[in-house]
Design an enzyme around this catalytic site. Sequence first.
Site, PDB file in Angstrom:
ATOM      1  N   LYS A  11       3.479  64.830  -2.099  1.00 52.29           N
ATOM      2  CA  LYS A  11       2.642  65.506  -3.103  1.00 52.29           C
ATOM      3  C   LYS A  11       1.159  65.194  -2.879  1.00 52.29           C
ATOM      4  O   LYS A  11       0.814  64.309  -2.086  1.00 52.29           O
ATOM      5  CB  LYS A  11       3.126  65.088  -4.497  1.00 52.29           C
ATOM      6  CG  LYS A  11       4.573  65.519  -4.785  1.00 52.29           C
ATOM      7  CD  LYS A  11       5.039  65.029  -6.153  1.00 52.29           C
ATOM      8  CE  LYS A  11       6.504  65.386  -6.386  1.00 52.29           C
ATOM      9  NZ  LYS A  11       6.975  64.886  -7.713  1.00 52.29           N
ATOM     10  N   TYR A  51      10.111  74.604  -8.905  1.00 52.52           N
ATOM     11  CA  TYR A  51      10.377  73.771 -10.085  1.00 52.52           C
ATOM     12  C   TYR A  51      11.044  74.553 -11.221  1.00 52.52           C
ATOM     13  O   TYR A  51      10.966  74.134 -12.373  1.00 52.52           O
ATOM     14  CB  TYR A  51       9.067  73.152 -10.581  1.00 52.52           C
ATOM     15  CG  TYR A  51       8.641  71.908  -9.836  1.00 52.52           C
ATOM     16  CD1 TYR A  51       9.539  70.856  -9.599  1.00 52.52           C
ATOM     17  CD2 TYR A  51       7.327  71.755  -9.398  1.00 52.52           C
ATOM     18  CE1 TYR A  51       9.137  69.705  -8.931  1.00 52.52           C
ATOM     19  CE2 TYR A  51       6.919  70.600  -8.722  1.00 52.52           C
ATOM     20  CZ  TYR A  51       7.825  69.580  -8.495  1.00 52.52           C
ATOM     21  OH  TYR A  51       7.435  68.435  -7.843  1.00 52.52           O
ATOM     22  N   PHE A  59       6.375  68.959 -19.597  1.00 49.21           N
ATOM     23  CA  PHE A  59       5.541  68.546 -18.465  1.00 49.21           C
ATOM     24  C   PHE A  59       5.428  69.630 -17.393  1.00 49.21           C
ATOM     25  O   PHE A  59       4.751  69.435 -16.390  1.00 49.21           O
ATOM     26  CB  PHE A  59       6.086  67.249 -17.855  1.00 49.21           C
ATOM     27  CG  PHE A  59       7.511  67.329 -17.375  1.00 49.21           C
ATOM     28  CD1 PHE A  59       7.817  67.816 -16.107  1.00 49.21           C
ATOM     29  CD2 PHE A  59       8.563  66.927 -18.184  1.00 49.21           C
ATOM     30  CE1 PHE A  59       9.122  67.898 -15.658  1.00 49.21           C
ATOM     31  CE2 PHE A  59       9.893  67.006 -17.744  1.00 49.21           C
ATOM     32  CZ  PHE A  59      10.163  67.496 -16.471  1.00 49.21           C
ATOM     33  N   ARG A  87      16.774  59.800  -1.425  1.00 50.92           N
ATOM     34  CA  ARG A  87      16.621  59.566  -2.873  1.00 50.92           C
ATOM     35  C   ARG A  87      16.528  58.062  -3.156  1.00 50.92           C
ATOM     36  O   ARG A  87      15.712  57.627  -3.958  1.00 50.92           O
ATOM     37  CB  ARG A  87      17.805  60.154  -3.654  1.00 50.92           C
ATOM     38  CG  ARG A  87      17.887  61.659  -3.638  1.00 50.92           C
ATOM     39  CD  ARG A  87      16.899  62.346  -4.526  1.00 50.92           C
ATOM     40  NE  ARG A  87      17.130  62.117  -5.943  1.00 50.92           N
ATOM     41  CZ  ARG A  87      16.414  62.707  -6.903  1.00 50.92           C
ATOM     42  NH1 ARG A  87      15.430  63.557  -6.598  1.00 50.92           N
ATOM     43  NH2 ARG A  87      16.642  62.452  -8.163  1.00 50.92           N
ATOM     44  N   THR A  93      12.373  58.242 -10.663  1.00 48.58           N
ATOM     45  CA  THR A  93      11.366  59.282 -10.892  1.00 48.58           C
ATOM     46  C   THR A  93      10.071  58.689 -11.428  1.00 48.58           C
ATOM     47  O   THR A  93       8.973  59.059 -10.990  1.00 48.58           O
ATOM     48  CB  THR A  93      11.918  60.326 -11.899  1.00 48.58           C
ATOM     49  OG1 THR A  93      13.159  60.814 -11.400  1.00 48.58           O
ATOM     50  CG2 THR A  93      10.952  61.468 -12.100  1.00 48.58           C
ATOM     51  N   ARG A 104       8.138  54.994  -4.366  1.00 48.45           N
ATOM     52  CA  ARG A 104       7.450  55.040  -5.662  1.00 48.45           C
ATOM     53  C   ARG A 104       7.179  53.639  -6.199  1.00 48.45           C
ATOM     54  O   ARG A 104       6.138  53.386  -6.800  1.00 48.45           O
ATOM     55  CB  ARG A 104       8.275  55.864  -6.647  1.00 48.45           C
ATOM     56  CG  ARG A 104       8.251  57.368  -6.324  1.00 48.45           C
ATOM     57  CD  ARG A 104       9.404  58.088  -6.994  1.00 48.45           C
ATOM     58  NE  ARG A 104       9.301  59.542  -6.935  1.00 48.45           N
ATOM     59  CZ  ARG A 104      10.286  60.363  -7.282  1.00 48.45           C
ATOM     60  NH1 ARG A 104      11.443  59.869  -7.709  1.00 48.45           N
ATOM     61  NH2 ARG A 104      10.119  61.670  -7.211  1.00 48.45           N
ATOM     62  N   ASN A 114       3.951  60.623  -8.819  1.00 45.03           N
ATOM     63  CA  ASN A 114       5.034  59.852  -8.190  1.00 45.03           C
ATOM     64  C   ASN A 114       5.221  60.161  -6.707  1.00 45.03           C
ATOM     65  O   ASN A 114       6.273  59.886  -6.120  1.00 45.03           O
ATOM     66  CB  ASN A 114       6.329  59.979  -8.986  1.00 45.03           C
ATOM     67  CG  ASN A 114       6.886  61.385  -8.995  1.00 45.03           C
ATOM     68  OD1 ASN A 114       6.295  62.298  -8.418  1.00 45.03           O
ATOM     69  ND2 ASN A 114       8.017  61.562  -9.640  1.00 45.03           N
ATOM     70  N   HIS A 117       8.730  64.173  -3.499  1.00 39.81           N
ATOM     71  CA  HIS A 117       9.926  64.856  -3.976  1.00 39.81           C
ATOM     72  C   HIS A 117      10.976  64.749  -2.886  1.00 39.81           C
ATOM     73  O   HIS A 117      10.650  64.846  -1.707  1.00 39.81           O
ATOM     74  CB  HIS A 117       9.632  66.343  -4.239  1.00 39.81           C
ATOM     75  CG  HIS A 117      10.876  67.186  -4.294  1.00 39.81           C
ATOM     76  ND1 HIS A 117      11.533  67.453  -5.470  1.00 39.81           N
ATOM     77  CD2 HIS A 117      11.605  67.772  -3.308  1.00 39.81           C
ATOM     78  CE1 HIS A 117      12.615  68.183  -5.191  1.00 39.81           C
ATOM     79  NE2 HIS A 117      12.679  68.388  -3.888  1.00 39.81           N
ATOM     80  N   GLU A 128      15.628  74.542  -1.152  1.00 38.82           N
ATOM     81  CA  GLU A 128      14.234  74.114  -0.985  1.00 38.82           C
ATOM     82  C   GLU A 128      13.756  74.297   0.458  1.00 38.82           C
ATOM     83  O   GLU A 128      12.613  74.704   0.683  1.00 38.82           O
ATOM     84  CB  GLU A 128      14.101  72.658  -1.451  1.00 38.82           C
ATOM     85  CG  GLU A 128      14.288  72.534  -2.964  1.00 38.82           C
ATOM     86  CD  GLU A 128      14.577  71.130  -3.456  1.00 38.82           C
ATOM     87  OE1 GLU A 128      14.735  70.956  -4.681  1.00 38.82           O
ATOM     88  OE2 GLU A 128      14.675  70.187  -2.639  1.00 38.82           O
TER      89      GLU A 128
END
Length: 151
Positions: A11, A51, A59, A87, A93, A104, A114, A117, A128
């Site tokens: 991100k 998303y 949010f 993950r 998260t 993270r 964070n 993704h 995705e």
Amino acid sequence: MPRERTFVLLKPDAVHRGLVGTIVHRFERRGLKLVGMKAMRVSKGLAETYYAEHKGKPFFEGLVKYVTSSPVVAIVLEGDGAVAVVRRMMGKTNSAEAEPGTIRGDFGLQIGRNLIHGSDSTTSARREIDLFFKPEELLEYTRIDEAWLYE
Ligand code: DAT
Ligand code: MG
């Protein structure tokens, strides 16, 4: 574990904070194969589709604004159990609650910043990857260390 592909998005905060190399390095060292990678901007339309599962949540707007605000790096990784492995490497998260040793947990402090993704299932991964990459942008090759990564 079956060989899988997963989608990762670094991100805007990861890009601005100079953490792209550090994060990619972790995946490389783990043995995950880099199948696709590009720096890009996410359009509002792409962000809203990507998303879609969060549409209507408080949010959502902030999330779309954040991910469209500045360049990101989109990545496809491949390896045994890649979805769950990535993950676990990302951590919870909310960066504030993520365990040290996770991406993270080592580099973030807030849920809204964070850094990364990663797909939550092979079904999400397929969706995705198709959203972010054209088939010809994904590579097929054997890593030279695969003979020692896999028995
Ligand atoms: P993850 O990114 O761990 O898969 P998610 O899919 O539940 O988490 O949410 C997607 C992103 O939305 C997440 O990375 C950060 C943001 N987000 C989720 N829950 C949030 C909340 N309660 N407040 C603010 N941002 C949130
Ligand atoms: Mg998610």
